[in-house]
Design an enzyme around this catalytic site. Structure first.
Site, PDB file in Angstrom:
ATOM      1  CG  HIS A   1       3.673  -6.305  -0.505  1.00 43.44           C
ATOM      2  ND1 HIS A   1       2.960  -6.900   0.514  1.00 43.44           N
ATOM      3  CD2 HIS A   1       3.208  -5.045  -0.603  1.00 43.44           C
ATOM      4  CE1 HIS A   1       2.080  -6.018   0.987  1.00 43.44           C
ATOM      5  NE2 HIS A   1       2.214  -4.891   0.337  1.00 43.44           N
TER       6      HIS A   1
ATOM      7  CG  ASP B   1       3.520  -0.894  -0.727  1.00 40.23           C
ATOM      8  OD1 ASP B   1       3.292  -2.115  -0.711  1.00 40.23           O
ATOM      9  OD2 ASP B   1       2.615  -0.045  -0.848  1.00 40.23           O
TER      10      ASP B   1
ATOM     11  CG  HIS C   1      -0.876   2.638   1.976  1.00 38.04           C
ATOM     12  ND1 HIS C   1       0.297   2.892   1.295  1.00 38.04           N
ATOM     13  CD2 HIS C   1      -1.156   1.319   1.744  1.00 38.04           C
ATOM     14  CE1 HIS C   1       0.689   1.801   0.672  1.00 38.04           C
ATOM     15  NE2 HIS C   1      -0.171   0.828   0.930  1.00 38.04           N
TER      16      HIS C   1
HETATM   17 ZN    ZN Z   1       1.343  -3.027   0.782  1.00 35.19          ZN
END
Ligand code: ZN
Length: 451
Positions: free
Chosen positions: A58, A319, A268
């Site tokens: 992100h 991430d 994850h």
């Molecule tokens: Zn994420």
């Protein structure tokens, strides 16, 4: 334009080769020879590695790196971080997004990543009104074009605040779409991606919290064989809420209700039972592991030994981009497992096998699959590769897999020397060629957003 490079050693799909010549043409690897001498016009380097895939980013969150390291008033530390994130995004414009993403993407390249999977959910303007076209996706495309990083864009479908189709919260107004609006946004994103030579378009149902079962099956159909990424089982609170909603855990629910296969990536997959671990490995989907972010957020640890024993595929993602470094991501991946299992060399594939090689090759293979792109030093692939600095003290005396072990476990920063994307050198002496203007723009953007 043709161009030839010669390496004393290079990591090819079949393993290490010596005296390797790469013939580049039009941004791709036209031919590979090994066991040959350098020709007078060859550009010569000591060691070449394929560029790595960063399967989960992100980008905008890089702008809040280090700003959420304070204890909140709530006992639930993850949601405290999420509140900071929502406040940070309240003001962000497409220009801000482009500036922050360019910094993140330059740092990815500097650390040896050559392709990113951008899990992109900041779609609308600050009050929640859709931009004309896909302005935020265009900003990400601009950052990829400015830095040279290859982009797999994963526009996120986000419709609900919790399991069972709950109404979204006001803090989510910039993310929310219906299916029709999402399809239009994805088409506008496809148009924006046309300026990049090898972009891939997938999609991402945000999580089982954010989509209903009907929406998820519509999205799987919309994707076809393109990459589908979803956050799953990152936090125990999410597992418990999923059990209350469905009687099943998130990964268990996905295994039973979604067409998981090689184009799927479960990001994850931290909290799984032994049965879920086994079945996820067998599904052919990729586990998207984000060790630095998972440590930063206190998520927990992935069941790596059982998953690897079952033949499961994995890749790494940066991430939240709190710290961008491919080697450190791989180091944390292994060290978390060593601490949890009080054992060494957990990822190594057998007696005397290199842990660095298992980490590097596993993430190259799984990440490329998850991002829908052919990667690696093979004829016909994009000429995306990384050279290490043979003068770095931590790399002294390295040969073959030792390059990977010494880089990942001993070199800290400064080991990556050059990075090429589609045959063009974008990192030289460890610095992105446009680092200075990108960093200046980043600093003024962050100062304005935090003012
Ligand atoms: Zn994420």
């Amino acid at each position: 334009m043709t161009q030839n490079l010669h390496f004393a050693e290079a990591l090819l799909p079949g393993g290490w080769a010596q005296d390797v010549r790469l013939h580049l043409s039009g941004g791709t690897i036209a031919r590979i020879e090994s066991g040959v001498d350098a020709q007078p016009d060859d550009q010569k380097h000591t060691v070449a590695l394929p560029g790595l895939p960063n399967l989960h980013s992100h980008a905008f969150q890089h702008g809040m790196a280090g700003l959420a390291e304070r204890r909140g008033s709530s006992a639930d530390s993850f949601w405290t971080w999420r509140d900071v994130m929502y406040r940070f995004v309240d003001r962000m414009t497409p220009d801000d997004m482009a500036a922050i993403a360019a910094m993140a993407y330059a740092e990815m390249l500097e650390s040896g990543f050559t392709r990113v999977g951008e899990f992109h959910y900041l779609h609308h303007d600050p009050v929640g009104i859709p931009y004309a076209g896909a302005a935020m996706a265009e900003a990400l495309v601009a950052a990829a074009a400015e830095t040279g990083l290859a982009l797999t864009l994963l526009p996120v479908f986000y419709a609900h605040a919790g399991f069972g189709g709950q109404d979204p919260s006001p803090g989510q107004r910039r993310f929310i779409t219906g299916l029709g609006q999402f399809a239009a946004l994805r088409e506008a994103s496809a148009a924006a991606l046309r300026v990049l030579p090898d972009a891939v378009l997938g999609l991402a149902p945000h999580s089982l919290r954010a989509v209903t079962p009907d929406e998820l099956s519509a999205l799987a159909q919309m994707a076809g064989t393109a990459p589908v990424h979803i956050h799953a089982a990152e936090q125990l609170a999410e597992v418990e809420a999923c059990l209350v909603w469905s009687g099943q855990r998130p990964v268990e629910w996905l295994l039973g209700h979604a067409p998981l296969g090689p184009n799927w990536c479960l990001v994850h997959a931290t909290h799984m039972t032994a049965d879920e671990t086994q079945r996820l490995a067998q599904s052919g989907a990729v586990a998207g592991l984000c060790p630095i972010t998972e440590a930063n957020l206190g998520d927990g640890l992935f069941a790596a030994p059982d998953y690897l024993a079952a033949g499961g595929k994995f890749g790494i993602g940066s991430d939240s981009n709190v710290l961008i470094d491919a080697a450190e991501e791989l180091r944390w991946l292994e060290y978390g497992q060593r601490l949890a299992h009080r054992s060494r060399n957990v990822f190594a594939r057998g007696p005397d096998a290199s842990t660095g090689a298992a980490l590097f090759e596993g993430t190259l293979f799984g990440g490329a699959q998850a991002l829908g792109a052919a990667m690696g030093l093979a004829e016909g692939n994009a000429a995306d590769f990384v050279t290490l600095d043979p003068g770095h003290p931590a790399l002294t005396g390295a040969k073959a897999d030792q390059w990977l072990d010494q880089w990942i476990f001993a070199a800290a920063r400064g080991a990556v020397d050059g990075v090429w994307r589609r045959g063009k050198q974008v990192v030289s002496s460890g610095r992105h060629v446009a680092r200075d203007p990108i960093a200046a723009n980043y600093r003024s953007t962050i100062a304005r957003l935090l003012a």
